[in-house]
Design a protein around this motif. Structure first.
Motif, short mmCIF file in Angstrom:
data_model
loop_
_atom_site.label_atom_id
_atom_site.label_comp_id
_atom_site.label_asym_id
_atom_site.label_seq_id
_atom_site.Cartn_x
_atom_site.Cartn_y
_atom_site.Cartn_z
N SER A 1 -56.43 -36.65 26.90
CA SER A 1 -56.35 -38.02 27.41
C SER A 1 -55.03 -38.39 27.41
O SER A 1 -54.41 -38.71 26.55
N SER A 2 -54.43 -38.41 28.83
CA SER A 2 -52.97 -38.94 29.02
C SER A 2 -53.03 -40.64 28.47
O SER A 2 -52.10 -40.88 28.35
N LEU A 3 -54.23 -41.10 28.62
CA LEU A 3 -54.21 -42.64 28.24
C LEU A 3 -54.24 -42.91 27.08
O LEU A 3 -53.28 -43.72 26.27
N THR A 4 -54.95 -42.27 26.10
CA THR A 4 -55.16 -42.47 24.75
C THR A 4 -54.11 -41.50 23.87
O THR A 4 -53.89 -41.81 22.67
N PRO B 1 -44.54 -32.81 42.55
CA PRO B 1 -45.03 -33.63 43.49
C PRO B 1 -46.17 -33.87 43.49
O PRO B 1 -47.10 -32.62 43.19
N GLY B 2 -47.01 -35.15 43.94
CA GLY B 2 -48.45 -35.30 44.01
C GLY B 2 -48.96 -34.01 44.98
O GLY B 2 -50.02 -33.59 44.53
N GLN B 3 -48.56 -33.91 46.18
CA GLN B 3 -49.22 -32.75 47.08
C GLN B 3 -48.88 -31.35 46.29
O GLN B 3 -47.84 -30.83 46.44
N MET C 1 -53.70 -31.13 41.23
CA MET C 1 -54.21 -32.00 42.41
C MET C 1 -53.40 -33.35 42.37
O MET C 1 -53.42 -33.97 41.46
N ALA C 2 -53.50 -34.02 43.48
CA ALA C 2 -52.98 -35.25 43.49
C ALA C 2 -54.02 -36.42 42.71
O ALA C 2 -55.19 -36.15 42.96
N GLY C 3 -53.19 -36.91 41.94
CA GLY C 3 -54.06 -38.03 41.39
C GLY C 3 -54.79 -37.56 39.83
O GLY C 3 -55.35 -38.19 39.35
N SER C 4 -54.37 -36.30 39.64
CA SER C 4 -55.14 -35.67 38.62
C SER C 4 -54.61 -36.27 37.20
O SER C 4 -54.98 -36.21 36.24
N GLY C 5 -53.23 -36.77 37.59
CA GLY C 5 -52.60 -37.37 36.25
C GLY C 5 -51.46 -36.50 35.76
O GLY C 5 -51.06 -36.76 34.49
N LYS C 6 -50.91 -36.16 36.55
CA LYS C 6 -49.49 -35.29 36.13
C LYS C 6 -48.39 -36.28 35.55
O LYS C 6 -48.10 -35.77 34.38
N SER C 7 -48.05 -37.13 36.11
CA SER C 7 -47.07 -38.14 35.62
C SER C 7 -47.39 -38.84 34.63
O SER C 7 -46.61 -38.91 33.42
N THR C 8 -48.94 -39.16 34.37
CA THR C 8 -49.18 -40.09 33.27
C THR C 8 -49.38 -38.87 31.90
O THR C 8 -48.97 -39.16 30.90
N PHE C 9 -49.76 -37.72 32.34
CA PHE C 9 -49.56 -36.68 31.33
C PHE C 9 -48.25 -36.47 30.60
O PHE C 9 -48.04 -36.27 29.58
N PHE D 1 -57.53 -29.94 30.79
CA PHE D 1 -58.41 -31.11 31.32
C PHE D 1 -58.36 -32.38 30.92
O PHE D 1 -58.46 -32.71 29.60
N ASN D 2 -57.71 -33.22 31.86
CA ASN D 2 -57.21 -34.50 31.78
C ASN D 2 -58.31 -35.65 31.72
O ASN D 2 -59.29 -35.19 32.36
N LYS D 3 -58.06 -36.70 31.23
CA LYS D 3 -59.04 -38.03 31.34
C LYS D 3 -60.17 -37.69 30.57
O LYS D 3 -61.44 -37.95 30.99
N ILE D 4 -60.38 -37.13 29.39
CA ILE D 4 -61.52 -36.93 28.57
C ILE D 4 -61.82 -38.12 27.88
O ILE D 4 -62.84 -38.08 27.56
N ASP D 5 -61.10 -39.17 28.16
CA ASP D 5 -61.53 -40.40 27.65
C ASP D 5 -62.76 -40.87 28.54
O ASP D 5 -63.51 -41.54 28.18
N ALA D 6 -62.52 -40.55 29.84
CA ALA D 6 -63.50 -40.90 30.89
C ALA D 6 -64.50 -39.96 30.90
O ALA D 6 -65.93 -40.36 31.25
N1 LIG Z 1 -58.90 -42.60 32.49
C1 LIG Z 1 -57.60 -42.07 32.61
N2 LIG Z 1 -57.18 -42.17 33.57
C2 LIG Z 1 -56.16 -41.53 33.61
C3 LIG Z 1 -55.69 -40.45 32.73
N3 LIG Z 1 -54.33 -39.88 33.21
C4 LIG Z 1 -54.07 -40.47 34.14
N4 LIG Z 1 -55.08 -41.39 34.62
C5 LIG Z 1 -55.07 -42.35 35.82
O1 LIG Z 1 -55.23 -41.33 37.00
C6 LIG Z 1 -54.43 -42.08 38.03
C7 LIG Z 1 -53.47 -41.01 38.50
O2 LIG Z 1 -52.48 -40.74 37.62
P1 LIG Z 1 -50.95 -39.91 37.98
O3 LIG Z 1 -50.31 -39.89 36.54
O4 LIG Z 1 -50.17 -41.15 38.95
O5 LIG Z 1 -51.23 -38.90 38.63
P2 LIG Z 1 -50.60 -37.96 39.52
O6 LIG Z 1 -51.19 -36.66 39.40
O7 LIG Z 1 -49.05 -37.90 38.96
O8 LIG Z 1 -50.55 -38.55 40.85
P3 LIG Z 1 -49.66 -38.07 42.06
O9 LIG Z 1 -48.50 -37.33 41.63
O10 LIG Z 1 -49.39 -39.40 42.77
O11 LIG Z 1 -50.60 -37.34 42.88
C8 LIG Z 1 -53.60 -43.22 37.54
O12 LIG Z 1 -54.60 -44.33 37.84
C9 LIG Z 1 -53.79 -43.02 35.90
O13 LIG Z 1 -53.94 -44.48 35.22
C10 LIG Z 1 -56.41 -40.42 31.70
O14 LIG Z 1 -56.25 -39.62 30.64
N5 LIG Z 1 -57.57 -41.07 31.57
#
Ligand SMILES: Nc1nc2c(ncn2[C@@H]2O[C@H](COP(=O)(O)OP(=O)(O)OP(=O)(O)O)[C@@H](O)[C@H]2O)c(=O)[nH]1
Length: 433
Positions: free
Chosen positions: A301-304, A156-158, A32-40, A220-225
């Motif tokens: 956690s895509s952040l850590t 893509p995000g959508q 889903m949009a904003g789930s963190g795909k690109s960060t992952f 399951f992303n963002k498990i740091d949060a």
């Molecule tokens: N705390 C936390 N935040 C995260 C993590 N992964 C992604 N984020 C945040 O989630 C937000 C969305 O991340 P994106 O990687 O842009 O998500 P996306 O799914 O690619 O977004 P779209 O393609 O635009 O839909 C950003 O603010 C990231 O910093 C994570 O593991 N932990």
């Protein structure tokens, strides 16, 4: 296509119409949009790069332990950084360097302008335009698949733009027929703590699984949060999910949706909706129970960078599933296609033979085996006897060779001979039309 013999990855060899299984596994990152795909995708890329660097350092220092001590490289002899593909034309900045980038091929904002589209229409059209060139991309990926362990595709995000569009299906099917392919479905864990959002995410994942039929990893992303234990519990124990539903978390109306309603009305309305939602979700969770049994789940956690090794282990298992379940199906389809092609060839040949009155009397009949069909330069005394080592020589027009329109080759005169032309059998050529 001639059959090849390929290793299935499990040590067995089998004759196949498909190309051999390459080293790489492609990972399609969906969510889903904003789930963190690109960060992952970015986190996975840097994790793999670190592993590759650590392996190189290890081999350089003759088995010295890794400096960071964290990354186990024992399972892969020679890990390589993944090959990254960005399929999101609207993304601003990426945390990784894409090897293939849709933005290099299609300018999303110009597509919007030129076709007078909104943002989503623009993304979809840009993806469609890119997909028309995907055969070229696939050639590049197939080449790379021999050198890397993973090819990561960031979508893509959508989510529906990729999952429910023709281009998404074309890209997915093309990849899956070229190499082991796995879907990584990224979930925004903090945003799925309510049973209703959890359920809709799971239903979406389920629909993608049944559409693509590819091995699936729930990430399951963002498990740091927000740790994902609650989700695992709901998936493993149906009653726990029921309890969460009964506690009323599922339909707790957001304050904004109740604006303008009195407290009593809000309560009444909330109660009615809750009853309906609870019973709907109860039934749906029963349906999803079987889906959960066939899933691989990991928390990351895509952040850590936490959980990346677990994800790679899950991908390894998913690759085995591809080899065991998906590839035989591909093989079956390829054989079916080949048989259909052969059958249609045989039918056409039979039709052709029939048209040429094959099997009729020798007189007047023609056969492909009949030496008279092909005129040759030199003949034995018997016109029908041709020695096999004699070359075929096109010595006359009408010999089955296509005549170049601009060539000087002499051609028979097919023009209308005139009304007084006598064919020699007493009939006069009729005037046309
Ligand atoms: N705390 C936390 N935040 C995260 C993590 N992964 C992604 N984020 C945040 O989630 C937000 C969305 O991340 P994106 O990687 O842009 O998500 P996306 O799914 O690619 O977004 P779209 O393609 O635009 O839909 C950003 O603010 C990231 O910093 C994570 O593991 N932990």
């Amino acid at each position: 296509m001639a059959g090849t013999t390929s290793s299935t990855g499990s040590g067995q060899s089998s004759s196949t119409l498909l190309p051999p299984i390459p080293r790489a596994t492609s990972i399609i990152v969906i969510g889903m949009a904003g789930s963190g795909k690109s960060t992952f995708a970015s986190s996975l890329s840097s994790y793999q790069q670190r592993r590759a660097a650590a392996a190189e350092a290890k081999s350089g220092s003759h088995g010295q332990p890794n400096q960071d001590g964290a990354d186990s490289v024992d399972d892969v002899a020679n890990p390589a950084a993944p090959y990254m593909v960005n399929l999101d034309p609207a993304v601003g900045t990426l945390g990784y360097e894409p090897n293939v980038d849709i933005r290099d091929t299609v300018d999303y904002s110009r597509v919007m302008e030129q076709y007078n589209l909104g943002p989503n229409g623009g993304i979809l059209t840009a993806l469609n335009l890119f997909t028309t060139k995907f055969d070229q991309v696939l050639q590049i990926l197939e080449k790379r698949a021999a050198e890397v362990d993973h090819i990561v595709l960031d979508t893509p995000g959508q989510i529906e733009i990729f999952t429910w569009s023709a281009s998404g299906s074309i890209v997915t099917d093309a990849l899956a027929s070229a190499m082991p392919t796995v879907v990584a479905y990224v979930i925004d864990t903090p945003r799925t703590t309510a049973p209703a959002t959890f359920m809709s995410n799971m239903l979406y994942a389920c629909s993608i699984l049944y559409k693509t039929k590819l091995p699936f990893v729930l990430v399951f992303n963002k498990i740091d949060a927000q740790p994902h234990d609650f989700a695992l519990e709901w998936m493993q124990d149906f009653e726990k999910f029921q309890e969460a539903l009964a506690a009323g978390n599922a339909t707790e109306p957001a304050p904004s949706t109740l604006a303008g309603l009195g407290r009593a009305a809000s309560r009444r309305r909330g109660g009615e909706e809750q009853g309906y939602m609870n019973s709907l979700m109860n039934s749906m969770s029963l349906v999803l129970d079987e889906f959960y049994q066939n899933l691989r789940t990991v928390g990351v956690s895509s952040l850590t960078g936490e959980g990346m090794q677990d994800f790679l282990e899950a991908v390894k298992l998913a690759r085995e599933e591809y080899v065991q379940d998906y590839r035989p199906e591909l093989e079956r389809l390829a054989k079916e296609r080949e048989e259909k092609k052969e059958k249609s060839k045989r039918e056409q040949l039979a039709k052709l033979m029939k048209d040429m009155a094959v099997g009729g009397k020798r007189e007047g009949g023609l056969s492909m085996n009949d030496s008279a069909t092909v005129k040759r330069g030199h003949h034995d005394d018997d016109e029908d006897q041709i020695s096999d080592d004699e070359p075929i020589e096109e010595s006359y027009d009408g010999d089955g060779q296509i005549v170049e329109p601009d060539s000087d080759e002499e051609r028979p005169d097919y023009s209308y001979p005139g009304p007084d032309y006598d064919r020699g059998d007493g009939t006069v050529w009729p005037r046309p039309g």
